[in-house]
Motif scaffolding. Sequence first.
Motif, short mmCIF file in Angstrom:
data_model
loop_
_atom_site.label_atom_id
_atom_site.label_comp_id
_atom_site.label_asym_id
_atom_site.label_seq_id
_atom_site.Cartn_x
_atom_site.Cartn_y
_atom_site.Cartn_z
N ALA A 114 -42.64 -10.73 12.34
CA ALA A 114 -42.14 -9.97 12.29
C ALA A 114 -41.06 -10.65 12.78
CB ALA A 114 -41.96 -8.54 12.78
N ARG A 115 -41.01 -10.92 13.78
CA ARG A 115 -39.22 -11.59 14.76
C ARG A 115 -39.24 -13.16 14.06
NH1 ARG A 115 -41.96 -14.34 18.91
NH2 ARG A 115 -43.03 -12.07 19.98
N GLU A 116 -40.38 -13.53 13.60
CA GLU A 116 -39.37 -15.06 12.66
C GLU A 116 -38.25 -15.03 11.42
OE1 GLU A 116 -39.65 -17.78 13.84
OE2 GLU A 116 -40.66 -17.35 15.04
N GLN A 117 -39.14 -13.58 10.67
CA GLN A 117 -38.52 -12.87 9.21
C GLN A 117 -37.05 -12.50 9.86
OE1 GLN A 117 -40.61 -9.83 7.37
NE2 GLN A 117 -38.59 -9.62 6.13
N LEU A 118 -36.95 -11.68 11.37
CA LEU A 118 -35.70 -11.30 11.70
C LEU A 118 -35.14 -12.26 11.86
CD1 LEU A 118 -36.76 -8.04 13.88
CD2 LEU A 118 -34.96 -8.20 12.11
N ARG A 119 -35.40 -13.34 12.69
CA ARG A 119 -34.90 -14.38 12.57
C ARG A 119 -34.43 -15.22 11.08
NH1 ARG A 119 -37.12 -17.48 17.27
NH2 ARG A 119 -36.16 -16.14 18.36
N SER A 120 -35.39 -14.92 10.22
CA SER A 120 -34.76 -15.77 9.68
C SER A 120 -33.57 -14.88 8.91
CB SER A 120 -35.94 -16.65 8.30
OG SER A 120 -36.05 -15.41 7.61
N GLU A 121 -33.82 -13.49 8.66
CA GLU A 121 -32.69 -13.17 7.45
C GLU A 121 -31.46 -12.88 8.88
OE1 GLU A 121 -34.75 -9.65 6.58
OE2 GLU A 121 -35.48 -10.24 6.33
N MET A 122 -30.97 -12.73 9.85
CA MET A 122 -30.02 -12.51 10.77
C MET A 122 -29.26 -13.94 11.54
SD MET A 122 -31.12 -9.53 12.90
CE MET A 122 -30.06 -9.01 13.49
N GLY A 123 -30.04 -14.86 11.34
CA GLY A 123 -29.16 -16.20 11.32
C GLY A 123 -29.12 -15.75 13.09
N ASP A 124 -27.71 -16.59 13.64
CA ASP A 124 -27.17 -16.36 15.10
C ASP A 124 -26.90 -14.97 15.67
OD1 ASP A 124 -26.51 -18.96 14.27
OD2 ASP A 124 -25.13 -18.99 13.72
N ASP A 125 -27.25 -13.74 14.48
CA ASP A 125 -27.15 -12.38 15.29
C ASP A 125 -27.49 -11.77 16.54
OD1 ASP A 125 -24.46 -11.72 14.34
OD2 ASP A 125 -25.44 -10.90 12.04
N PHE A 126 -29.62 -12.51 15.47
CA PHE A 126 -30.47 -12.28 16.04
C PHE A 126 -30.55 -12.38 17.64
CE2 PHE A 126 -34.78 -13.76 17.89
CZ PHE A 126 -35.66 -12.33 17.30
N GLU A 127 -29.97 -13.73 17.96
CA GLU A 127 -29.13 -13.73 20.04
C GLU A 127 -28.53 -12.98 20.63
OE1 GLU A 127 -31.57 -16.07 21.17
OE2 GLU A 127 -32.83 -16.82 19.09
N GLU A 128 -27.63 -12.60 19.69
CA GLU A 128 -26.44 -11.18 19.78
C GLU A 128 -27.52 -10.12 20.46
OE1 GLU A 128 -23.01 -10.88 17.97
OE2 GLU A 128 -23.06 -13.24 17.81
N LEU A 129 -28.60 -9.76 19.47
CA LEU A 129 -29.19 -8.74 19.36
C LEU A 129 -30.04 -9.01 20.73
CD1 LEU A 129 -30.06 -6.18 18.40
CD2 LEU A 129 -32.61 -7.50 16.77
N ARG A 130 -30.40 -10.24 20.71
CA ARG A 130 -31.68 -10.15 22.26
C ARG A 130 -31.48 -9.73 23.38
NH1 ARG A 130 -36.65 -12.57 21.79
NH2 ARG A 130 -36.30 -13.60 23.61
N LYS A 131 -29.67 -10.16 23.69
CA LYS A 131 -29.15 -10.04 25.04
C LYS A 131 -29.29 -9.32 25.50
CE LYS A 131 -26.17 -12.09 27.82
NZ LYS A 131 -26.78 -11.98 29.22
N PRO A 132 -28.83 -7.97 24.16
CA PRO A 132 -29.33 -6.75 24.90
C PRO A 132 -30.61 -6.50 25.87
CG PRO A 132 -27.68 -6.57 23.53
CD PRO A 132 -28.43 -7.69 23.39
#
Length: 139
Positions: free
Chosen positions: A47-65
């Motif tokens: 699930a994490r890898e799928q989110l990372r591939s679909e969201m791209g750079d936005d995934f890191e912004e999601l992980r920051k909070p």
Amino acid sequence: MFDSIGWAEILVLVVAGLFILGPERLPSAAAWLGRNVRKVREYATGAREQLRSEMGDDFEELRKPLQDLQQLRNFDPRRAVTKHLFEDVDTGNGHTKANGHTPPTPAAPPTPAAPPAPAKHEDPTPSAGDKAPFDPDAT
């Protein structure tokens, strides 16, 4: 996963499982538990890898909070307040507290001044025609 569980807790769980399940069923129950924990980890990783591939750079912004929340979980307010109030930070121009407060520099001793002139002594008793003093803040 086992960050908060120590060896003593695992030993207690094994002994409890031995009494509850018995020596015949304990190995198969442990194998079943291991398989299911592995499946859950694989699902979470997928699930994490799928989110990372679909969201791209936005995934890191999601992980920051989420990382900020993890840091807050380890927050010690007593240590933070003590550090903020009492530790000095040297800025080169004197000592500045961590909260930004710069203590005042001691002033030069005051020069001796002439003694004050004696004040006139007024009679505190009002005469018959005077109004009594009135203070609106006192009422």
